[in-house]
Motif scaffolding. Structure first.
Motif, mmCIF file in Angstrom:
data_model
loop_
_atom_site.group_PDB
_atom_site.id
_atom_site.type_symbol
_atom_site.label_atom_id
_atom_site.label_comp_id
_atom_site.label_asym_id
_atom_site.label_seq_id
_atom_site.Cartn_x
_atom_site.Cartn_y
_atom_site.Cartn_z
ATOM 1 N N ARG A 74 7.281 -1.031 14.593
ATOM 2 C CA ARG A 74 6.430 -0.961 13.417
ATOM 3 C C ARG A 74 5.285 -1.955 13.570
ATOM 4 N NH1 ARG A 74 10.302 -1.913 8.515
ATOM 5 N NH2 ARG A 74 8.372 -1.671 7.375
ATOM 6 N N CYS A 75 4.142 -1.597 13.053
ATOM 7 C CA CYS A 75 2.971 -2.466 13.110
ATOM 8 C C CYS A 75 2.660 -2.942 11.700
ATOM 9 C CB CYS A 75 1.785 -1.706 13.690
ATOM 10 S SG CYS A 75 0.267 -2.677 13.717
ATOM 11 N N ILE A 76 2.704 -4.243 11.492
ATOM 12 C CA ILE A 76 2.488 -4.809 10.164
ATOM 13 C C ILE A 76 1.102 -4.491 9.619
ATOM 14 C CG2 ILE A 76 1.680 -7.084 10.934
ATOM 15 C CD1 ILE A 76 3.464 -8.232 8.598
ATOM 16 N N ALA A 77 0.132 -4.313 10.484
ATOM 17 C CA ALA A 77 -1.230 -4.020 10.045
ATOM 18 C C ALA A 77 -1.335 -2.660 9.352
ATOM 19 C CB ALA A 77 -2.184 -4.073 11.232
ATOM 20 N N LYS A 78 -0.379 -1.772 9.615
ATOM 21 C CA LYS A 78 -0.410 -0.428 9.050
ATOM 22 C C LYS A 78 0.522 -0.258 7.848
ATOM 23 C CE LYS A 78 -1.456 1.621 13.518
ATOM 24 N NZ LYS A 78 -0.993 2.524 14.560
ATOM 25 N N GLU A 79 1.135 -1.345 7.399
ATOM 26 C CA GLU A 79 2.116 -1.236 6.323
ATOM 27 C C GLU A 79 1.773 -2.153 5.158
ATOM 28 O OE1 GLU A 79 6.064 -0.668 7.217
ATOM 29 O OE2 GLU A 79 5.702 0.149 9.205
ATOM 30 N N CYS A 80 2.441 -1.913 4.040
ATOM 31 C CA CYS A 80 2.208 -2.709 2.831
ATOM 32 C C CYS A 80 3.555 -2.960 2.148
ATOM 33 C CB CYS A 80 1.270 -1.957 1.888
ATOM 34 S SG CYS A 80 0.960 -2.830 0.343
ATOM 35 N N LEU A 81 3.851 -4.203 1.880
ATOM 36 C CA LEU A 81 5.118 -4.588 1.255
ATOM 37 C C LEU A 81 5.327 -3.884 -0.080
ATOM 38 C CD1 LEU A 81 7.661 -6.397 1.311
ATOM 39 C CD2 LEU A 81 6.300 -8.144 0.158
ATOM 40 N N ASN A 82 4.245 -3.667 -0.835
ATOM 41 C CA ASN A 82 4.360 -3.067 -2.167
ATOM 42 C C ASN A 82 4.919 -1.649 -2.162
ATOM 43 O OD1 ASN A 82 3.370 -5.374 -3.364
ATOM 44 N ND2 ASN A 82 1.260 -4.634 -3.416
ATOM 45 N N THR A 83 4.930 -0.995 -1.016
ATOM 46 C CA THR A 83 5.424 0.384 -0.952
ATOM 47 C C THR A 83 6.875 0.472 -0.487
ATOM 48 O OG1 THR A 83 4.624 0.673 1.322
ATOM 49 C CG2 THR A 83 3.098 1.258 -0.465
ATOM 50 N N THR A 84 7.536 -0.654 -0.326
ATOM 51 C CA THR A 84 8.912 -0.653 0.177
ATOM 52 C C THR A 84 9.930 -0.624 -0.952
ATOM 53 O OG1 THR A 84 9.066 -3.073 0.205
ATOM 54 C CG2 THR A 84 8.195 -2.008 2.201
ATOM 55 N N GLY A 85 11.113 -0.152 -0.623
ATOM 56 C CA GLY A 85 12.221 -0.199 -1.576
ATOM 57 C C GLY A 85 12.582 -1.630 -1.940
ATOM 58 N N PHE A 86 12.444 -2.527 -0.982
ATOM 59 C CA PHE A 86 12.716 -3.945 -1.235
ATOM 60 C C PHE A 86 11.819 -4.470 -2.357
ATOM 61 C CE2 PHE A 86 11.554 -8.388 -0.542
ATOM 62 C CZ PHE A 86 12.799 -8.999 -0.623
ATOM 63 N N SER A 87 10.542 -4.143 -2.284
ATOM 64 C CA SER A 87 9.585 -4.603 -3.289
ATOM 65 C C SER A 87 9.924 -4.042 -4.669
ATOM 66 C CB SER A 87 8.168 -4.199 -2.893
ATOM 67 O OG SER A 87 7.239 -4.649 -3.844
ATOM 68 N N TYR A 88 10.299 -2.762 -4.723
ATOM 69 C CA TYR A 88 10.661 -2.148 -6.000
ATOM 70 C C TYR A 88 11.895 -2.817 -6.598
ATOM 71 C CZ TYR A 88 12.170 1.148 -9.507
ATOM 72 O OH TYR A 88 12.564 1.704 -10.695
ATOM 73 N N THR A 89 12.916 -3.018 -5.783
ATOM 74 C CA THR A 89 14.142 -3.665 -6.257
ATOM 75 C C THR A 89 13.842 -5.073 -6.745
ATOM 76 O OG1 THR A 89 15.433 -2.385 -4.678
ATOM 77 C CG2 THR A 89 16.508 -4.308 -5.642
ATOM 78 N N LEU A 90 13.067 -5.809 -5.978
ATOM 79 C CA LEU A 90 12.709 -7.167 -6.359
ATOM 80 C C LEU A 90 11.935 -7.195 -7.677
ATOM 81 C CD1 LEU A 90 13.085 -10.031 -5.308
ATOM 82 C CD2 LEU A 90 10.873 -9.829 -4.175
ATOM 83 N N ALA A 91 11.074 -6.220 -7.892
ATOM 84 C CA ALA A 91 10.326 -6.150 -9.145
ATOM 85 C C ALA A 91 11.261 -6.002 -10.348
ATOM 86 C CB ALA A 91 9.331 -4.988 -9.104
ATOM 87 N N LEU A 92 12.389 -5.319 -10.162
ATOM 88 C CA LEU A 92 13.340 -5.121 -11.257
ATOM 89 C C LEU A 92 14.216 -6.347 -11.511
ATOM 90 C CD1 LEU A 92 14.626 -1.493 -10.637
ATOM 91 C CD2 LEU A 92 12.912 -2.252 -12.275
ATOM 92 N N ILE A 93 14.606 -7.046 -10.442
ATOM 93 C CA ILE A 93 15.590 -8.127 -10.597
ATOM 94 C C ILE A 93 14.988 -9.517 -10.471
ATOM 95 C CG2 ILE A 93 17.492 -6.662 -9.838
ATOM 96 C CD1 ILE A 93 17.388 -8.119 -7.130
ATOM 97 N N ASN A 94 13.689 -9.594 -10.179
ATOM 98 C CA ASN A 94 13.044 -10.892 -10.017
ATOM 99 C C ASN A 94 12.821 -11.539 -11.383
ATOM 100 O OD1 ASN A 94 11.914 -12.984 -8.567
ATOM 101 N ND2 ASN A 94 9.869 -12.079 -8.553
ATOM 102 N N GLY A 95 13.164 -12.761 -11.490
ATOM 103 C CA GLY A 95 13.030 -13.511 -12.725
ATOM 104 C C GLY A 95 14.104 -14.574 -12.758
#
Length: 110
Positions: free
Chosen positions: A4-25
């Motif tokens: 995978r090339c980091i230059a072609k990806e975005c953290l905001n589109t990952t399942g990790f980011s979505y899960t973190l958005a729900l449980i972060n706090g």
């Protein structure tokens, strides 16, 4: 090998980011853990169990978790008012993750 090339990806589109958005706090995971451990909990019981959380923070965090579909709020029409909180099926789907975190903590506690 397909790297995978980091230059072609975005953290905001990952399942990790979505899960973190729900449980972060600060207290979200603590509240989810409390409901996992005790199933159905009243507001004041949770406040007493957690201890360090203010009434305002507990109330707003529960509202956020409810809006995200992780926590169910059951209000009973009586005086004095009675409100109970529990995990929704969506919230219960986080239990394996919470269990693994507990296990990791037990195994790595210093």
């Amino acid at each position: 090998m397909n790297q995978r090339c980091i230059a072609k990806e975005c953290l905001n589109t990952t399942g990790f980011s979505y899960t973190l958005a729900l449980i972060n706090g600060k207290y979200k995971m603590t509240i989810l853990y409390t409901l996992m451990a005790f199933k159905v909990v009243r507001f004041n019981e949770m406040k007493k169990y957690i201890g360090s959380i203010s009434y305002k923070t507990l109330s707003s965090t529960l509202k956020e978790l409810e809006a995200d579909g992780l926590v169910h709020r059951q209000e009973y029409p009586q005086i004095p008012p009675k409100v109970e909180y529990s995990l929704t099926p969506r919230g219960k789907s986080l239990i394996p993750i919470l269990d693994m975190m507990c296990e990791w903590g037990d195994n790595n506690r210093i």
